[in-house]
Design a protein around this motif. Sequence first.
Motif, PDB file in Angstrom:
ATOM      1  N   GLN A  41       0.853  -1.187   0.000  1.00  0.00           N
ATOM      2  CA  GLN A  41       0.000   0.000   0.000  1.00  0.00           C
ATOM      3  C   GLN A  41       0.890   1.238   0.000  1.00  0.00           C
ATOM      4  N   ASP A  42       0.520   2.226  -0.797  1.00  0.00           N
ATOM      5  CA  ASP A  42       1.277   3.470  -0.805  1.00  0.00           C
ATOM      6  C   ASP A  42       0.518   4.532  -0.019  1.00  0.00           C
ATOM      7  N   GLY A  43       1.053   5.752  -0.028  1.00  0.00           N
ATOM      8  CA  GLY A  43       0.393   6.851   0.664  1.00  0.00           C
ATOM      9  C   GLY A  43       1.184   7.388   1.840  1.00  0.00           C
ATOM     10  N   TYR A  44       2.491   7.109   1.872  1.00  0.00           N
ATOM     11  CA  TYR A  44       3.340   7.593   2.953  1.00  0.00           C
ATOM     12  C   TYR A  44       4.729   7.884   2.389  1.00  0.00           C
ATOM     13  N   SER A  45       5.421   8.747   3.071  1.00  0.00           N
ATOM     14  CA  SER A  45       6.748   9.175   2.606  1.00  0.00           C
ATOM     15  C   SER A  45       7.836   8.269   3.163  1.00  0.00           C
ATOM     16  N   ILE A  46       8.995   8.322   2.542  1.00  0.00           N
ATOM     17  CA  ILE A  46      10.149   7.585   3.037  1.00  0.00           C
ATOM     18  C   ILE A  46      10.546   8.111   4.419  1.00  0.00           C
ATOM     19  N   GLU A  47      10.353   9.396   4.655  1.00  0.00           N
ATOM     20  CA  GLU A  47      10.670   9.974   5.966  1.00  0.00           C
ATOM     21  C   GLU A  47       9.806   9.345   7.054  1.00  0.00           C
ATOM     22  N   GLU A  48       8.506   9.296   6.804  1.00  0.00           N
ATOM     23  CA  GLU A  48       7.579   8.716   7.787  1.00  0.00           C
ATOM     24  C   GLU A  48       7.870   7.229   7.979  1.00  0.00           C
ATOM     25  N   PHE A  49       8.154   6.528   6.905  1.00  0.00           N
ATOM     26  CA  PHE A  49       8.471   5.106   6.980  1.00  0.00           C
ATOM     27  C   PHE A  49       9.742   4.885   7.802  1.00  0.00           C
ATOM     28  N   THR A  50      10.765   5.678   7.538  1.00  0.00           N
ATOM     29  CA  THR A  50      12.031   5.569   8.262  1.00  0.00           C
ATOM     30  C   THR A  50      11.832   5.846   9.747  1.00  0.00           C
ATOM     31  N   ASP A  51      11.050   6.863  10.063  1.00  0.00           N
ATOM     32  CA  ASP A  51      10.752   7.159  11.470  1.00  0.00           C
ATOM     33  C   ASP A  51      10.055   5.974  12.135  1.00  0.00           C
ATOM     34  N   PHE A  52       9.119   5.374  11.427  1.00  0.00           N
ATOM     35  CA  PHE A  52       8.393   4.221  11.964  1.00  0.00           C
ATOM     36  C   PHE A  52       9.341   3.046  12.192  1.00  0.00           C
ATOM     37  N   ILE A  53      10.188   2.745  11.220  1.00  0.00           N
ATOM     38  CA  ILE A  53      11.144   1.644  11.338  1.00  0.00           C
ATOM     39  C   ILE A  53      12.082   1.890  12.515  1.00  0.00           C
ATOM     40  N   THR A  54      12.557   3.110  12.648  1.00  0.00           N
ATOM     41  CA  THR A  54      13.439   3.474  13.754  1.00  0.00           C
ATOM     42  C   THR A  54      12.744   3.230  15.089  1.00  0.00           C
ATOM     43  N   GLU A  55      11.512   3.677  15.192  1.00  0.00           N
ATOM     44  CA  GLU A  55      10.750   3.492  16.427  1.00  0.00           C
ATOM     45  C   GLU A  55      10.542   2.006  16.733  1.00  0.00           C
ATOM     46  N   MET A  56      10.232   1.214  15.721  1.00  0.00           N
ATOM     47  CA  MET A  56      10.004  -0.219  15.949  1.00  0.00           C
ATOM     48  C   MET A  56      11.296  -0.924  16.390  1.00  0.00           C
ATOM     49  N   CYS A  57      12.428  -0.467  15.872  1.00  0.00           N
ATOM     50  CA  CYS A  57      13.708  -1.031  16.327  1.00  0.00           C
ATOM     51  C   CYS A  57      13.949  -0.685  17.791  1.00  0.00           C
ATOM     52  N   GLU A  58      13.553   0.504  18.196  1.00  0.00           N
ATOM     53  CA  GLU A  58      13.676   0.878  19.604  1.00  0.00           C
ATOM     54  C   GLU A  58      12.774  -0.002  20.466  1.00  0.00           C
ATOM     55  N   TYR A  59      11.552  -0.243  20.012  1.00  0.00           N
ATOM     56  CA  TYR A  59      10.659  -1.147  20.744  1.00  0.00           C
ATOM     57  C   TYR A  59      11.232  -2.553  20.797  1.00  0.00           C
ATOM     58  N   ALA A  60      11.883  -2.987  19.738  1.00  0.00           N
ATOM     59  CA  ALA A  60      12.495  -4.321  19.725  1.00  0.00           C
ATOM     60  C   ALA A  60      13.575  -4.415  20.797  1.00  0.00           C
ATOM     61  N   SER A  61      14.328  -3.345  20.999  1.00  0.00           N
ATOM     62  CA  SER A  61      15.357  -3.370  22.041  1.00  0.00           C
ATOM     63  C   SER A  61      14.714  -3.425  23.415  1.00  0.00           C
ATOM     64  N   PHE A  62      13.539  -2.812  23.586  1.00  0.00           N
ATOM     65  CA  PHE A  62      12.803  -2.911  24.850  1.00  0.00           C
ATOM     66  C   PHE A  62      12.354  -4.347  25.080  1.00  0.00           C
ATOM     67  N   ASP A  63      11.874  -4.981  24.044  1.00  0.00           N
ATOM     68  CA  ASP A  63      11.339  -6.338  24.137  1.00  0.00           C
ATOM     69  C   ASP A  63      12.416  -7.344  24.495  1.00  0.00           C
ATOM     70  N   ASP A  64      13.670  -7.031  24.186  1.00  0.00           N
ATOM     71  CA  ASP A  64      14.776  -7.942  24.461  1.00  0.00           C
ATOM     72  C   ASP A  64      15.213  -7.918  25.926  1.00  0.00           C
ATOM     73  N   ILE A  65      14.708  -6.977  26.686  1.00  0.00           N
ATOM     74  CA  ILE A  65      15.102  -6.866  28.089  1.00  0.00           C
ATOM     75  C   ILE A  65      14.438  -7.998  28.876  1.00  0.00           C
ATOM     76  N   SER A  66      15.212  -8.684  29.670  1.00  0.00           N
ATOM     77  CA  SER A  66      14.696  -9.843  30.405  1.00  0.00           C
ATOM     78  C   SER A  66      13.839  -9.418  31.594  1.00  0.00           C
ATOM     79  N   GLU A  67      13.004 -10.345  32.052  1.00  0.00           N
ATOM     80  CA  GLU A  67      12.182 -10.103  33.239  1.00  0.00           C
ATOM     81  C   GLU A  67      13.061  -9.835  34.463  1.00  0.00           C
TER      82      GLU A  67
END
Length: 144
Positions: A41-67
């Motif tokens: 699906q289109d309708g978004y910029s590379i800037e917005e996509f890059t920001d989203f990918i960056t944010e999801m990578c940050e969330y992935a680092s949160f998810d890797d933290i152990s209990e």
Amino acid sequence: MTERIIIENIFEKIQNNEILSQKFVKNETIEEMYNFCIEIQDGYSIEEFTDFITEMCEYASFDDISENQLSNVTGGKTLFSDKTNKFVSTILTSMALSSPLAAINKDSLNKKTDSISTYSENISSINPGSVLSGYEFYKNLKQN
């Protein structure tokens, strides 16, 4: 529909479709991920996509933290729900951890340009699997 919602909908489709997920994780650069997603699906910029990918990578680092790490940060008393404690603890713990996104030049990401390659050069290594796990973590936080 905002660009952010469009991108979230795409990632929901990718997560719910094993074939799309398998194809997505084969992408090696942000440009390849963007091109793959724009086909869905289109309708978004590379800037917005890059920001989203960056944010999801940050969330992935949160998810890797152990209990264990989380319990050491939160201490013994529960003031909030388990989800809230985990989120707050994750943020606090992540401040002490080195960011896997240190290679991102935020100033460059904020510049408006039509060149996809400009943005993809600012991210040295993005693991598409981490993006998907980060999105899963983000989605779970959003639901709670």
